[in-house]
Design an enzyme around this catalytic site. Structure first.
Site, short mmCIF file in Angstrom:
data_model
loop_
_atom_site.label_atom_id
_atom_site.label_comp_id
_atom_site.label_asym_id
_atom_site.label_seq_id
_atom_site.Cartn_x
_atom_site.Cartn_y
_atom_site.Cartn_z
N SER A 7 0.85 -1.20 0.00
CA SER A 7 0.00 0.00 0.00
C SER A 7 0.87 1.24 0.00
O SER A 7 1.60 1.50 0.97
CB SER A 7 -0.90 0.01 1.24
OG SER A 7 -1.40 1.32 1.43
N HIS A 32 -0.93 -1.47 -4.19
CA HIS A 32 -2.27 -1.16 -3.66
C HIS A 32 -2.39 0.36 -3.52
O HIS A 32 -1.59 0.99 -2.84
CB HIS A 32 -2.40 -1.85 -2.30
CG HIS A 32 -3.72 -1.71 -1.62
ND1 HIS A 32 -4.75 -2.60 -1.82
CD2 HIS A 32 -4.17 -0.81 -0.72
CE1 HIS A 32 -5.79 -2.26 -1.06
NE2 HIS A 32 -5.46 -1.16 -0.39
N ASP A 34 -4.74 3.42 -2.29
CA ASP A 34 -5.88 3.75 -1.43
C ASP A 34 -6.45 5.10 -1.83
O ASP A 34 -5.81 6.13 -1.68
CB ASP A 34 -5.42 3.79 0.03
CG ASP A 34 -5.18 2.39 0.56
OD1 ASP A 34 -6.10 1.57 0.49
OD2 ASP A 34 -4.06 2.12 1.02
N MET A 36 -9.22 7.90 -1.24
CA MET A 36 -10.12 8.39 -0.18
C MET A 36 -10.65 9.76 -0.55
O MET A 36 -9.91 10.60 -1.08
CB MET A 36 -9.36 8.49 1.14
CG MET A 36 -8.67 7.20 1.54
SD MET A 36 -7.92 7.33 3.17
CE MET A 36 -7.01 5.78 3.24
N HIS A 65 -8.18 0.50 -4.30
CA HIS A 65 -9.16 0.38 -3.21
C HIS A 65 -9.89 1.71 -3.09
O HIS A 65 -9.34 2.70 -2.63
CB HIS A 65 -8.39 0.03 -1.92
CG HIS A 65 -9.25 -0.05 -0.71
ND1 HIS A 65 -8.71 -0.13 0.57
CD2 HIS A 65 -10.60 -0.08 -0.54
CE1 HIS A 65 -9.69 -0.20 1.45
NE2 HIS A 65 -10.85 -0.16 0.81
N MET A 67 -12.26 4.07 -1.52
CA MET A 67 -13.00 4.45 -0.31
C MET A 67 -13.69 5.78 -0.60
O MET A 67 -13.36 6.83 -0.02
CB MET A 67 -12.03 4.56 0.87
CG MET A 67 -11.53 3.20 1.34
SD MET A 67 -10.02 3.29 2.31
CE MET A 67 -8.81 3.27 0.99
N MET A 136 -11.63 -5.47 5.39
CA MET A 136 -10.95 -4.42 6.15
C MET A 136 -10.77 -4.90 7.59
O MET A 136 -11.73 -5.30 8.24
CB MET A 136 -11.78 -3.13 6.16
CG MET A 136 -11.82 -2.36 4.86
SD MET A 136 -10.20 -2.05 4.14
CE MET A 136 -9.39 -1.10 5.43
N GLY A 143 -3.35 4.80 7.36
CA GLY A 143 -2.40 3.71 7.46
C GLY A 143 -1.90 3.60 8.89
O GLY A 143 -2.16 4.46 9.73
N GLY A 144 -1.19 2.53 9.18
CA GLY A 144 -0.52 2.39 10.46
C GLY A 144 -1.40 2.14 11.66
O GLY A 144 -0.98 2.38 12.80
N ASP A 174 -6.74 -6.21 4.66
CA ASP A 174 -6.19 -4.85 4.61
C ASP A 174 -6.30 -4.16 5.96
O ASP A 174 -7.41 -3.91 6.43
CB ASP A 174 -6.97 -4.07 3.54
CG ASP A 174 -6.37 -2.70 3.25
OD1 ASP A 174 -5.32 -2.37 3.80
OD2 ASP A 174 -6.98 -1.98 2.44
N GLY A 196 1.16 -1.55 4.34
CA GLY A 196 1.67 -0.21 4.09
C GLY A 196 2.79 0.14 5.06
O GLY A 196 3.98 0.12 4.72
C1 DX5 Z 1 -6.63 1.96 5.20
C2 DX5 Z 1 -6.11 1.46 3.88
C3 DX5 Z 1 -5.00 0.47 3.96
C4 DX5 Z 1 -3.79 0.94 4.70
C5 DX5 Z 1 -3.08 -0.24 5.24
O1 DX5 Z 1 -7.77 2.72 4.98
O2 DX5 Z 1 -7.14 0.83 3.14
O3 DX5 Z 1 -4.65 -0.02 2.68
O4 DX5 Z 1 -2.93 1.68 3.92
O5 DX5 Z 1 -2.03 0.27 5.93
P1 DX5 Z 1 -1.26 -0.48 7.08
O6 DX5 Z 1 -0.62 -1.70 6.47
O7 DX5 Z 1 -0.29 0.55 7.51
O8 DX5 Z 1 -2.28 -0.84 8.14
ZN ZN Z 2 -6.53 -0.28 1.26
#
Ligand code: DX5
Ligand code: ZN
Length: 224
Positions: A7, A32, A34, A36, A65, A67, A136, A143-144, A174, A196
């Protein structure tokens, strides 16, 4: 073999091309992205321009992905930008079957995803039509974050739903995937791991971080 989707949410966007090249060299299987919109989730990130930029530096499949609200309006733009897989949230699609058809007509693979508190039963009627289900395991938006522990049983239950009906869809997970959580996630039946922070924000190099993630679960056979 279980695959890894890197990601780029946690990548350094000032050096995006280089970071994509590095994860590709480290052996990840997908990029990947993301997306948003600040409405469906409380954050704003990338659009088709970023997918197009990633497409120019790698031949890896791009796993997008979405969102965002009303994803059907933007699907053609992401497909034209070079997306390989387009994944929409069931929470944003009142006409999910139509949206999945639209993705296939655009020549992409269709994925569906759901938030941690959305029932797996919302997937029941769409499973025969999709190439991928994304579970999810954090609340989408950032992330994180930490893996929500009750997600393990969701992965197992979804694995059973797919296997019992004989559907070949990938089961992608994810959120909060790292070398500590990955072994259980793989044992529960995931076939693609999104990661990510564990790849881009590790103290290790990208190559070492990917190797460590892969090594963490490799002795577990995939349930698929
Ligand atoms: C969150 C995203 C994920 C995210 C995962 O909304 O969909 O793809 O980046 O990140 P990590 O691996 O840091 O949880
Ligand atoms: Zn994602």
């Amino acid at each position: 073999m279980v695959k890894i989707a890197a990601s780029i949410l946690s990548a350094d966007f000032a050096r995006l091309g280089q970071q994509v090249t590095e994860v590709e060299a480290a052996g990840v299987d997908y990029i990947h992205v993301d997306v948003m919109d600040g409405h469906f989730v409380p954050n704003i990130t990338a659009g088709p321009m970023i997918v197009e930029a990633v497409r120019r530096v790698t031949d890896l499949p791009i796993d997008v992905h979405l969102m965002i609200e009303k994803p059907e309006k933007y699907l053609p733009h992401f497909a034209a930008a070079g997306a390989t897989i387009l994944t929409v949230h069931v929470e944003t699609c009142p006409h999910l079957h139509r949206t999945v058809q639209q993705i296939h007509e655009l020549g992409a693979k269709a994925g569906v995803t759901l938030n941690p508190a959305t029932s797996l039963f919302t997937l029941e009627e769409i499973l025969p039509y999709v190439d991928l289900v994304l579970l999810m395991t954090v609340n989408p938006g950032f992330g994180g974050q930490e893996f929500i522990p009750t997600s393990l049983s969701r992965i197992e239950r979804l694995r059973r739903m797919l296997d019992q009906a004989g559907y070949p869809a990938e089961l992608e997970v994810d959120g909060g995937v790292n070398p500590e959580t990955a072994p259980q996630i793989v044992a529960a039946g995931a076939t693609i791991l999104v990661s990510g922070a564990a790849i881009f924000e590790s103290e290790l190099s990208i190559r070492e971080a990917v190797a460590r993630l892969r090594g963490s679960y490799n002795h577990f056979p995939a349930a698929a």
